[in-house]
Design an enzyme around this catalytic site. Sequence first.
Site, PDB file in Angstrom:
ATOM      1  N   GLY A  88       0.966  -1.203   0.350  1.00  0.00           N
ATOM      2  CA  GLY A  88       0.122   0.215   0.165  1.00  0.00           C
ATOM      3  C   GLY A  88       1.062   1.351  -0.437  1.00  0.00           C
ATOM      4  O   GLY A  88       2.096   1.288   0.335  1.00  0.00           O
ATOM      5  N   ARG A 119      -2.518   8.185   4.153  1.00  0.00           N
ATOM      6  CA  ARG A 119      -2.960   9.680   5.448  1.00  0.00           C
ATOM      7  C   ARG A 119      -1.338   9.557   5.754  1.00  0.00           C
ATOM      8  O   ARG A 119      -1.830  10.318   6.239  1.00  0.00           O
ATOM      9  CB  ARG A 119      -3.444   8.922   6.400  1.00  0.00           C
ATOM     10  CG  ARG A 119      -5.200   8.631   5.975  1.00  0.00           C
ATOM     11  CD  ARG A 119      -5.587   7.920   6.992  1.00  0.00           C
ATOM     12  NE  ARG A 119      -5.345   6.507   6.775  1.00  0.00           N
ATOM     13  CZ  ARG A 119      -5.975   5.349   7.114  1.00  0.00           C
ATOM     14  NH1 ARG A 119      -6.227   5.532   8.682  1.00  0.00           N
ATOM     15  NH2 ARG A 119      -6.243   4.169   7.020  1.00  0.00           N
ATOM     16  N   GLY A 157      -6.296  -5.458  -2.524  1.00  0.00           N
ATOM     17  CA  GLY A 157      -7.651  -6.000  -1.313  1.00  0.00           C
ATOM     18  C   GLY A 157      -5.664  -7.147   0.053  1.00  0.00           C
ATOM     19  O   GLY A 157      -4.990  -7.140  -1.597  1.00  0.00           O
ATOM     20  N   ASP A 171       3.104  -2.111   8.926  1.00  0.00           N
ATOM     21  CA  ASP A 171       3.105  -0.750   9.514  1.00  0.00           C
ATOM     22  C   ASP A 171       2.937  -1.007  10.677  1.00  0.00           C
ATOM     23  O   ASP A 171       2.432  -0.433  11.877  1.00  0.00           O
ATOM     24  CB  ASP A 171       1.242   0.421   8.589  1.00  0.00           C
ATOM     25  CG  ASP A 171       0.820  -0.533   8.214  1.00  0.00           C
ATOM     26  OD1 ASP A 171       0.592  -1.600   9.553  1.00  0.00           O
ATOM     27  OD2 ASP A 171      -0.254   0.008   8.274  1.00  0.00           O
ATOM     28  N   GLY A 193     -11.565  -3.936  11.475  1.00  0.00           N
ATOM     29  CA  GLY A 193     -12.676  -5.304  11.704  1.00  0.00           C
ATOM     30  C   GLY A 193     -12.620  -5.456  12.610  1.00  0.00           C
ATOM     31  O   GLY A 193     -12.264  -5.794  13.449  1.00  0.00           O
ATOM     32  N   GLU A 224     -15.795  -6.397   8.412  1.00  0.00           N
ATOM     33  CA  GLU A 224     -14.931  -5.006   8.817  1.00  0.00           C
ATOM     34  C   GLU A 224     -15.695  -3.580   8.868  1.00  0.00           C
ATOM     35  O   GLU A 224     -17.454  -3.518   8.853  1.00  0.00           O
ATOM     36  CB  GLU A 224     -14.348  -4.626   6.626  1.00  0.00           C
ATOM     37  CG  GLU A 224     -13.218  -4.841   6.779  1.00  0.00           C
ATOM     38  CD  GLU A 224     -12.056  -5.460   7.428  1.00  0.00           C
ATOM     39  OE1 GLU A 224     -11.925  -4.156   7.617  1.00  0.00           O
ATOM     40  OE2 GLU A 224     -12.220  -6.499   7.954  1.00  0.00           O
ATOM     41  N   LYS A 247      38.483  16.571  10.072  1.00  0.00           N
ATOM     42  CA  LYS A 247      38.475  15.739   8.670  1.00  0.00           C
ATOM     43  C   LYS A 247      39.105  14.771   8.375  1.00  0.00           C
ATOM     44  O   LYS A 247      40.263  15.393   7.858  1.00  0.00           O
ATOM     45  CB  LYS A 247      37.557  16.908   8.222  1.00  0.00           C
ATOM     46  CG  LYS A 247      36.766  15.595   6.463  1.00  0.00           C
ATOM     47  CD  LYS A 247      36.896  16.097   5.416  1.00  0.00           C
ATOM     48  CE  LYS A 247      37.950  16.026   4.217  1.00  0.00           C
ATOM     49  NZ  LYS A 247      38.818  16.098   3.623  1.00  0.00           N
ATOM     50  N   TYR A 253      40.259  24.324  12.365  1.00  0.00           N
ATOM     51  CA  TYR A 253      40.491  23.287  11.456  1.00  0.00           C
ATOM     52  C   TYR A 253      41.332  23.048  10.888  1.00  0.00           C
ATOM     53  O   TYR A 253      42.348  22.881  10.582  1.00  0.00           O
ATOM     54  CB  TYR A 253      39.836  24.153   9.775  1.00  0.00           C
ATOM     55  CG  TYR A 253      39.701  22.961   9.266  1.00  0.00           C
ATOM     56  CD1 TYR A 253      38.532  22.140   8.597  1.00  0.00           C
ATOM     57  CD2 TYR A 253      40.523  22.998   7.544  1.00  0.00           C
ATOM     58  CE1 TYR A 253      38.017  21.238   8.495  1.00  0.00           C
ATOM     59  CE2 TYR A 253      40.252  21.995   7.069  1.00  0.00           C
ATOM     60  CZ  TYR A 253      38.752  21.349   7.623  1.00  0.00           C
ATOM     61  OH  TYR A 253      38.874  20.282   6.331  1.00  0.00           O
TER      62      TYR A 253
HETATM   63  C1  UD1 Z   1      -6.986  -4.709   7.363  1.00  0.00           C
HETATM   64  C2  UD1 Z   1      -7.700  -6.192   7.789  1.00  0.00           C
HETATM   65  C3  UD1 Z   1      -8.734  -5.694   8.854  1.00  0.00           C
HETATM   66  C4  UD1 Z   1      -7.694  -5.358  10.543  1.00  0.00           C
HETATM   67  C5  UD1 Z   1      -6.631  -4.380  10.230  1.00  0.00           C
HETATM   68  C6  UD1 Z   1      -5.919  -4.244  11.330  1.00  0.00           C
HETATM   69  C7  UD1 Z   1      -9.019  -6.912   5.879  1.00  0.00           C
HETATM   70  C8  UD1 Z   1      -9.856  -7.245   4.733  1.00  0.00           C
HETATM   71  N1  UD1 Z   1      -9.085  -5.605   7.255  1.00  0.00           N
HETATM   72  O1  UD1 Z   1      -7.971  -3.839   7.265  1.00  0.00           O
HETATM   73  O2  UD1 Z   1     -10.157  -6.647   9.670  1.00  0.00           O
HETATM   74  O3  UD1 Z   1      -8.409  -4.622  11.440  1.00  0.00           O
HETATM   75  O4  UD1 Z   1      -6.070  -4.149   8.470  1.00  0.00           O
HETATM   76  O5  UD1 Z   1      -4.945  -3.335  11.046  1.00  0.00           O
HETATM   77  O6  UD1 Z   1      -7.703  -7.297   5.830  1.00  0.00           O
HETATM   78  N2  UD1 Z   1      -2.077  -3.706   1.843  1.00  0.00           N
HETATM   79  C9  UD1 Z   1      -1.308  -4.258   0.229  1.00  0.00           C
HETATM   80  N3  UD1 Z   1      -2.498  -4.914  -0.492  1.00  0.00           N
HETATM   81  C10 UD1 Z   1      -3.692  -4.149  -0.465  1.00  0.00           C
HETATM   82  C11 UD1 Z   1      -4.462  -4.308   0.494  1.00  0.00           C
HETATM   83  C12 UD1 Z   1      -3.121  -3.717   1.807  1.00  0.00           C
HETATM   84  O7  UD1 Z   1      -0.065  -4.532   0.996  1.00  0.00           O
HETATM   85  O8  UD1 Z   1      -4.219  -4.679  -1.440  1.00  0.00           O
HETATM   86  C13 UD1 Z   1      -0.756  -4.138   3.091  1.00  0.00           C
HETATM   87  C14 UD1 Z   1      -0.802  -2.963   3.291  1.00  0.00           C
HETATM   88  O9  UD1 Z   1      -0.186  -1.779   2.469  1.00  0.00           O
HETATM   89  C15 UD1 Z   1      -1.012  -2.513   4.704  1.00  0.00           C
HETATM   90  C16 UD1 Z   1      -2.025  -3.723   5.276  1.00  0.00           C
HETATM   91  O10 UD1 Z   1      -2.041  -4.481   3.644  1.00  0.00           O
HETATM   92  O11 UD1 Z   1       0.206  -2.955   4.980  1.00  0.00           O
HETATM   93  C17 UD1 Z   1      -3.513  -3.836   5.235  1.00  0.00           C
HETATM   94  O12 UD1 Z   1      -3.999  -3.024   5.144  1.00  0.00           O
HETATM   95  P1  UD1 Z   1      -5.398  -1.881   4.651  1.00  0.00           P
HETATM   96  O13 UD1 Z   1      -6.070  -1.541   4.124  1.00  0.00           O
HETATM   97  O14 UD1 Z   1      -4.128  -0.910   5.824  1.00  0.00           O
HETATM   98  O15 UD1 Z   1      -5.869  -2.692   5.787  1.00  0.00           O
HETATM   99  P2  UD1 Z   1      -7.252  -1.886   6.703  1.00  0.00           P
HETATM  100  O16 UD1 Z   1      -8.246  -1.159   5.720  1.00  0.00           O
HETATM  101  O17 UD1 Z   1      -6.935  -1.413   8.072  1.00  0.00           O
HETATM  102 CA    CA Z   2      -4.302  -0.295   8.717  1.00  0.00          CA
END
Ligand code: UD1
Ligand code: CA
Length: 457
Positions: A12, A16, A80, A105, A142, A157, A354, A369
Site C-alpha cells: 500500500g 494518510r 486488497g 505498518d 475489522g 470490516e 575531517k 580547522y
Molecule cells: C485490515 C483488516 C482489518 C484489520 C486491520 C488491522 C482486511 C480486509 N482488513 O484493514 O480487519 O482490523 O487491517 O490494521 O484485511 N495491503 C497490501 N495490498 C493491498 C491492500 C493492503 O499490501 O492490496 C497492505 C497495506 O500496505 C497494509 C496492510 O496490507 O500494510 C493492511 O492494509 P489496509 O488497507 O491498511 O487494511 P485495513 O483497511 O486497515
Molecule cells: Ca491499516
Amino acid sequence: MENVAAVILAAGKGTRMKSGLVKVLHPAAGRPMIAWPVAAARAAGAAPVVVVVGHQADAVRQVFHDFPDIRTALQEEQLGTGHAVACAREQLADFSGTVLILCGDTPLLRAETLRELIATHRHEGAALTVLTAVVDNPYGYGRVIRDRAGRVTRIVEQKDATPEEQALCEINSGIYCMEAGFLNANIGAISSDNAQKEFYLTDLVSIAAAKGLTCLGHRTAAAEEIMGVNDRAQLAEASRILRRRINYDLMCAGVSLIDPEHSYIDGSVTIGPDTSVHPNCRISGTTAIGSGCVIESGVSIDDCSIGDGCHIKAGSVLEGSQLLAEVSVGPMAHLRPGTVLNDHVKIGNFVETKKISMGAGSKASHLTYLGDAGIGSNVNIGCGTITCNYDGVNKHRTVIGDDVFIGSDVQLVAPVEVGRNSLVAAGTTVTVDVPPDSLAISRVPQVNKVGWRLKKK
Ligand code: UD1
Ligand code: CA
C-alpha cells in the site's frame, strides 16, 4: 520456532501519511518502519520471509538487499489484503508449515507475541488463528465475531458492519497464523463482493468456519503492539514507544540516561555500563560507546566508535569518527568522517576535524580547522590554526610529527610537513617543510610609528 514462514504486506501507499515516500519506508526509531515487523518475524524463527511490495517496490526491496532469507513478491495493483497474500504464494510454493501473515505498518509487534500466537495455533491444531485485542475505540478496524463456544466465525470490516457489529470492541489486528495447506487451498475462494470491492483476507475466517475447521482468536493483552501506523501522529507515537523500549534495555544494562524521555538512541547502538547520557542527545547508526563515558546535552553521534572514559561535551556533532580511551571533545566541536583520535586527545570548543589522525595526548583546544592531516602524539595545536588543505581543485595532506608545538593563528598550506619536536611561531604561514627540532617563523617585522594617530587628527 520450526517450519514457520512469514508474509508481510507492504504494497500500500499509505495515503494518510501525505508523503512522497511510501508509508513503510518512513523511519521509526532509526529504521524504516517495515524493518521492525520483519525483524520480529525473523526473531520468531520465520524463514523464509516474503515481503509483498507494490508502491515504490524497488525502494522497499532495497531495505532487504543484504538479507538472502527475505524474498519479495510484487503486487502490481492493490486489490486488497487477500489479493496481496495470493501474490506471495509463488514464493512459498515449496513451503508446507505454518504461515504468519503480518502488516508492514505495525512496528511495535514483538517476537514473543508471535511465538505465543504460533504456540496457541499449533496446540489447538487450528487451520487459522487470528491475533485479536479488545480496545476502547474499535473504529476503523475489522470486528471479530465469535459463536457461543467462543470460536471465531467471521471478521467484518467497519464499512460492512451492522450497528450491532460496530458496537463490538474485539478487533482484528491484521496478524494471522495459518497452515500453508489451508491457505493454498482456500485463498482462491475469496471474492470482492463487499463495500470496498476488495479481496479481503479476512474472508478466510468464514471460509474455515463454514468447512468446520478450527478457527481461533488469540486475544493479546499487549494491545499497544498491534497499533497500526496510518499517519504521522501515530508514527511519532510508535517511535516514542520504540525509543522507550531501547532506553529501558540500555538502563537495565547499566547506562544512565538523565532523561530517558528525551534520549534519542537507535536500536543499533551499543553503550557500555557507567556511561551517562544527558538530555537531548541523538545517537545513531553503527555507533558503539564504551563504559564510563559522559555524553553531555545536545550531542549528536552517528556511526562512531568511542572508547572507555571519553567525555563528549555539550553541543558537539560526531560523524564517522573513532575515539580511543579518555578522549575529550567539545563543547561545540564537529568531528567529521575519518577522524581518528588516540588516547587522551583533547579537542576543544569550535574545532572542526575531517580525515585526520591525532596521536596520544595531542591537543587542539580552541577555534581550529584540521583536515586531511596526520598529527603525531603530544602535539599542541594553538588557537586559530588552519590546515589549508584545498587549493580549489585538489585536497592535500599536512603531516605533523610528535612533540610539535604549533603556536596560535598558524596556517599550514598543504602539502606540507612539520618535523618532530619543532616549534611553529604564532602567526606563521607555513608553506615549506619544517625540519625536525627547528623553529619556523614567518612574520612581517612590526613597526611602531609613534604619534601617528595624533598627526592624522
Ligand atoms: C485490515 C483488516 C482489518 C484489520 C486491520 C488491522 C482486511 C480486509 N482488513 O484493514 O480487519 O482490523 O487491517 O490494521 O484485511 N495491503 C497490501 N495490498 C493491498 C491492500 C493492503 O499490501 O492490496 C497492505 C497495506 O500496505 C497494509 C496492510 O496490507 O500494510 C493492511 O492494509 P489496509 O488497507 O491498511 O487494511 P485495513 O483497511 O486497515
Ligand atoms: Ca491499516
